[in-house]
Design an enzyme around this catalytic site. Structure first.
Site, PDB file in Angstrom:
ATOM      1  N   ASN A 152      -1.712   7.304  10.871  1.00 18.23           N
ATOM      2  CA  ASN A 152      -2.646   6.257  10.315  1.00 18.23           C
ATOM      3  C   ASN A 152      -2.915   6.593   8.730  1.00 18.23           C
ATOM      4  OD1 ASN A 152      -3.222   6.379  13.231  1.00 18.23           O
ATOM      5  ND2 ASN A 152      -4.449   4.831  12.664  1.00 18.23           N
TER       6      ASN A 152
ATOM      7  N   ASN B 162       8.107  -9.968  -1.748  1.00 16.52           N
ATOM      8  CA  ASN B 162       7.369 -11.234  -1.905  1.00 16.52           C
ATOM      9  C   ASN B 162       6.146 -11.599  -2.387  1.00 16.52           C
ATOM     10  OD1 ASN B 162       6.215 -11.154   0.467  1.00 16.52           O
ATOM     11  ND2 ASN B 162       7.475 -12.383   1.587  1.00 16.52           N
TER      12      ASN B 162
ATOM     13  N   ASP C  14      -6.086  -0.739  22.155  1.00 14.62           N
ATOM     14  CA  ASP C  14      -6.274   0.322  21.547  1.00 14.62           C
ATOM     15  C   ASP C  14      -6.069   1.548  22.452  1.00 14.62           C
ATOM     16  OD1 ASP C  14      -7.108  -0.228  19.069  1.00 14.62           O
ATOM     17  OD2 ASP C  14      -9.161   0.135  19.106  1.00 14.62           O
TER      18      ASP C  14
ATOM     19  N   LYS D 208       8.965  -3.601  15.215  1.00 14.02           N
ATOM     20  CA  LYS D 208       9.189  -2.128  14.686  1.00 14.02           C
ATOM     21  C   LYS D 208      10.252  -1.624  15.685  1.00 14.02           C
ATOM     22  CE  LYS D 208       6.997  -1.704  11.066  1.00 14.02           C
ATOM     23  NZ  LYS D 208       7.535  -1.769   9.602  1.00 14.02           N
TER      24      LYS D 208
ATOM     25  N   TYR E 118       4.069  -7.044  17.026  1.00 18.00           N
ATOM     26  CA  TYR E 118       4.310  -6.139  15.859  1.00 18.00           C
ATOM     27  C   TYR E 118       5.077  -4.858  16.232  1.00 18.00           C
ATOM     28  CZ  TYR E 118       2.962  -2.163  12.637  1.00 18.00           C
ATOM     29  OH  TYR E 118       3.334  -1.253  11.941  1.00 18.00           O
TER      30      TYR E 118
ATOM     31  N   SER F 163       3.550 -11.293  -0.278  1.00 16.56           N
ATOM     32  CA  SER F 163       2.911 -12.199   0.523  1.00 16.56           C
ATOM     33  C   SER F 163       1.613 -11.392   1.030  1.00 16.56           C
ATOM     34  CB  SER F 163       3.593 -12.364   1.825  1.00 16.56           C
ATOM     35  OG  SER F 163       3.946 -11.206   2.596  1.00 16.56           O
TER      36      SER F 163
ATOM     37  N   TYR G 231       1.108  -1.156   0.013  1.00 11.62           N
ATOM     38  CA  TYR G 231       0.042   0.059  -0.119  1.00 11.62           C
ATOM     39  C   TYR G 231       0.785   1.364   0.050  1.00 11.62           C
ATOM     40  CZ  TYR G 231      -3.249   3.227   1.874  1.00 11.62           C
ATOM     41  OH  TYR G 231      -3.879   4.676   2.259  1.00 11.62           O
TER      42      TYR G 231
ATOM     43  N   SER H  54       6.510   3.057  12.994  1.00 10.10           N
ATOM     44  CA  SER H  54       5.070   3.335  13.197  1.00 10.10           C
ATOM     45  C   SER H  54       4.778   4.021  14.402  1.00 10.10           C
ATOM     46  CB  SER H  54       4.355   2.130  13.265  1.00 10.10           C
ATOM     47  OG  SER H  54       3.328   2.217  13.997  1.00 10.10           O
TER      48      SER H  54
HETATM   49  C1  UD1 Z   1      -3.468  -0.029  14.032  1.00  8.08           C
HETATM   50  C2  UD1 Z   1      -2.493  -0.641  14.826  1.00  8.08           C
HETATM   51  C3  UD1 Z   1      -1.229  -0.031  14.772  1.00  8.08           C
HETATM   52  C4  UD1 Z   1      -0.628  -0.217  13.284  1.00  8.08           C
HETATM   53  C5  UD1 Z   1      -1.723   0.614  12.292  1.00  8.08           C
HETATM   54  C6  UD1 Z   1      -1.199   0.182  10.806  1.00  8.08           C
HETATM   55  C7  UD1 Z   1      -3.752  -1.570  16.576  1.00  8.08           C
HETATM   56  C8  UD1 Z   1      -4.059  -1.745  17.973  1.00  8.08           C
HETATM   57  N1  UD1 Z   1      -3.010  -0.850  16.341  1.00  8.08           N
HETATM   58  O1  UD1 Z   1      -3.445   1.237  14.342  1.00  8.08           O
HETATM   59  O2  UD1 Z   1      -0.184  -0.457  15.678  1.00  8.08           O
HETATM   60  O3  UD1 Z   1       0.566   0.665  13.197  1.00  8.08           O
HETATM   61  O4  UD1 Z   1      -2.851   0.008  12.648  1.00  8.08           O
HETATM   62  O5  UD1 Z   1      -2.186   0.552   9.971  1.00  8.08           O
HETATM   63  O6  UD1 Z   1      -4.479  -2.626  15.821  1.00  8.08           O
HETATM   64  N2  UD1 Z   1     -11.690   1.107  14.675  1.00  8.08           N
HETATM   65  C9  UD1 Z   1     -13.244   1.013  14.818  1.00  8.08           C
HETATM   66  N3  UD1 Z   1     -13.858   0.045  14.028  1.00  8.08           N
HETATM   67  C10 UD1 Z   1     -13.000  -0.720  13.262  1.00  8.08           C
HETATM   68  C11 UD1 Z   1     -11.736  -0.535  13.240  1.00  8.08           C
HETATM   69  C12 UD1 Z   1     -10.989   0.556  14.093  1.00  8.08           C
HETATM   70  O7  UD1 Z   1     -13.894   1.526  15.742  1.00  8.08           O
HETATM   71  O8  UD1 Z   1     -13.554  -1.703  12.653  1.00  8.08           O
HETATM   72  C13 UD1 Z   1     -11.097   2.244  15.719  1.00  8.08           C
HETATM   73  C14 UD1 Z   1     -10.095   2.003  16.487  1.00  8.08           C
HETATM   74  O9  UD1 Z   1     -10.559   1.525  17.685  1.00  8.08           O
HETATM   75  C15 UD1 Z   1      -9.234   2.916  16.589  1.00  8.08           C
HETATM   76  C16 UD1 Z   1      -9.406   3.912  15.158  1.00  8.08           C
HETATM   77  O10 UD1 Z   1     -10.628   3.120  14.727  1.00  8.08           O
HETATM   78  O11 UD1 Z   1      -9.710   4.030  17.472  1.00  8.08           O
HETATM   79  C17 UD1 Z   1      -8.462   3.401  14.309  1.00  8.08           C
HETATM   80  O12 UD1 Z   1      -8.164   1.998  14.056  1.00  8.08           O
HETATM   81  P1  UD1 Z   1      -6.916   1.424  12.946  1.00  8.08           P
HETATM   82  O13 UD1 Z   1      -7.396   1.923  11.465  1.00  8.08           O
HETATM   83  O14 UD1 Z   1      -6.985  -0.220  13.311  1.00  8.08           O
HETATM   84  O15 UD1 Z   1      -5.839   1.962  13.376  1.00  8.08           O
HETATM   85  P2  UD1 Z   1      -4.965   2.007  14.901  1.00  8.08           P
HETATM   86  O16 UD1 Z   1      -5.410   1.066  15.740  1.00  8.08           O
HETATM   87  O17 UD1 Z   1      -4.503   3.405  15.163  1.00  8.08           O
END
Ligand code: UD1
Length: 339
Positions: free
Chosen positions: A178, A32, A294, A152, A148, A34, A11, A124
């Site tokens: 993000n 690779n 989170d 890093k 993970y 993957s 990405y 990250s």
């Molecule tokens: C996540 C990883 C982080 C990584 C990054 C890579 C975790 C805890 N952290 O970041 O280590 O570097 O991805 O892309 O997994 N949320 C919802 N519903 C969903 C998905 C997410 O409410 O279906 C919320 C989460 O609770 C959070 C926010 O959206 O508050 C962002 O989530 P996400 O996109 O997964 O990113 P991170 O958790 O910040």
């Protein structure tokens, strides 16, 4: 410059390939596949109107890496290749340590052999663990709460040790917040394996009808609307940050650590609303329990990147959502569908 991109078909890698080609650099990709698609590179070639070299190899294959370094006059490496799913890293820690850390060690050994000593590393904001306050500065304490994050952080430490051992190395550790969105062409974008665990790809898949609703993980955080707050950054802005880091290392060699974020946080609910606007569709959601691991809020203090790299993010939330939606609509099956 001739830049080797590990994970260049992924990405962030594919968007960075495109920006490098647009800026007139030569690009060599090792991937690779993957968690990525060669098709992304075909589309990058088409968008840039330029060719790049692609090797389908695994970083842990030292002989293959040695061959790659011997066939091109590489100036610098941008190292994206890594596994990145937090939940999976808890289930399969060995896979993460081997892929992310062994892969980096082999790569560094081969760089040393080939006399290539400039590396931009894809780190990250996960290395800040649960930050005591926001905005997050680079000098905040570092920790990791899952394998993970630990991989890093370990790679950051390895690179720090290498630089201290031999200051002829040039290293930039870029800590991404993000990344979201896609190139405005809608030709390249994020194509997660299976059901996305990150928020934005999940939201766009709900908007297009693949899932009934977004689960909002917690609305009882100490944030303005109770949902998590993140520093979403457009992937093109992020990619351009890598070019600025390379230029900075060329002009002023050394060791550099920079956050790449916008400096502004948006909540999960704000993101859902913004995507409704961009897609013109209603996006159903339901409040669910917090997701373990989170943090309530994380956003960057981006002032060091501004000062050191002359870089700041310029694309706002609306563009992030428009571009993410455009990619989703044009590629409902990701790279798996279409041509
Ligand atoms: C996540 C990883 C982080 C990584 C990054 C890579 C975790 C805890 N952290 O970041 O280590 O570097 O991805 O892309 O997994 N949320 C919802 N519903 C969903 C998905 C997410 O409410 O279906 C919320 C989460 O609770 C959070 C926010 O959206 O508050 C962002 O989530 P996400 O996109 O997964 O990113 P991170 O958790 O910040």
């Amino acid at each position: 410059m001739t830049i080797l991109l590990t994970g260049g078909a992924g990405y962030i890698g594919s968007h960075t390939c495109l920006e490098l080609l647009r800026a007139g650099h030569q690009v060599v990709v090792v991937d690779n596949l993957s968690n990525s698609h060669a098709k992304a590179l075909d589309r990058v070639r088409k968008l840039a109107g330029k060719d790049l070299v692609f090797h389908r190899e695994d970083l842990r294959d030292a002989l293959a890496m040695e061959r790659i370094f011997s066939t091109a006059d590489i100036t610098a490496v941008i190292h994206f290749a890594a596994l990145k799913a937090v939940g999976e890293s808890v289930q399969k820690p060995l896979l993460y340590w081997d892929n992310n850390v062994t892969g980096t060690l082999v790569l560094l050994e081969q760089m040393e052999k080939a006399g290539v000593r400039t590396m931009v590393f894809s780190s990250s904001c996960t290395v800040y663990g649960d930050p005591a306050s926001v905005p997050i500065r680079e000098d905040f304490p570092l920790s990791a709460v899952n394998p993970y994050g630990m991989t890093k952080l370990t790679c950051e430490r390895i690179l720090g040790d290498i630089y201290r051992g031999d200051p002829a190395w040039n290293v930039a550790l870029l800590r991404y917040f993000n990344p979201v969105g896609a190139d405005p062409s809608g030709e390249i974008g994020e194509d997660p394996n299976g059901i996305p665990s990150n928020l934005v790809p999940y939201i766009t898949q709900v908007a297009i009808g693949k899932h009934p609703e977004v689960l909002v993980y917690g609305n009882d955080y100490p944030t303005p609307d109770g949902t998590g707050v993140r520093d979403f950054i457009h992937v093109t802005d992020l990619s351009i940050g890598h070019l600025r880091a390379l230029e900075r290392l060329e002009a002023c060699p050394g060791f550099l650590v920079c956050n790449l974020g916008t400096g502004r946080g948006y909540s999960v609910l704000e993101m859902i609303k913004a995507m409704e606007q961009a897609s013109g569709r209603k996006i159903p959601y339901r409040i669910a329990p917090r997701r373990s691991g989170d943090v309530a809020e994380a956003w960057a203090d981006p002032s060091r990147a501004r000062a050191e790299l002359g870089w700041s993010a310029t694309r706002g939330l609306d563009q992030m959502c428009e571009d993410a939606w455009n990619w989703q609509v044009k590629n409902p099956e990701g790279y798996g569908g279409g041509s």
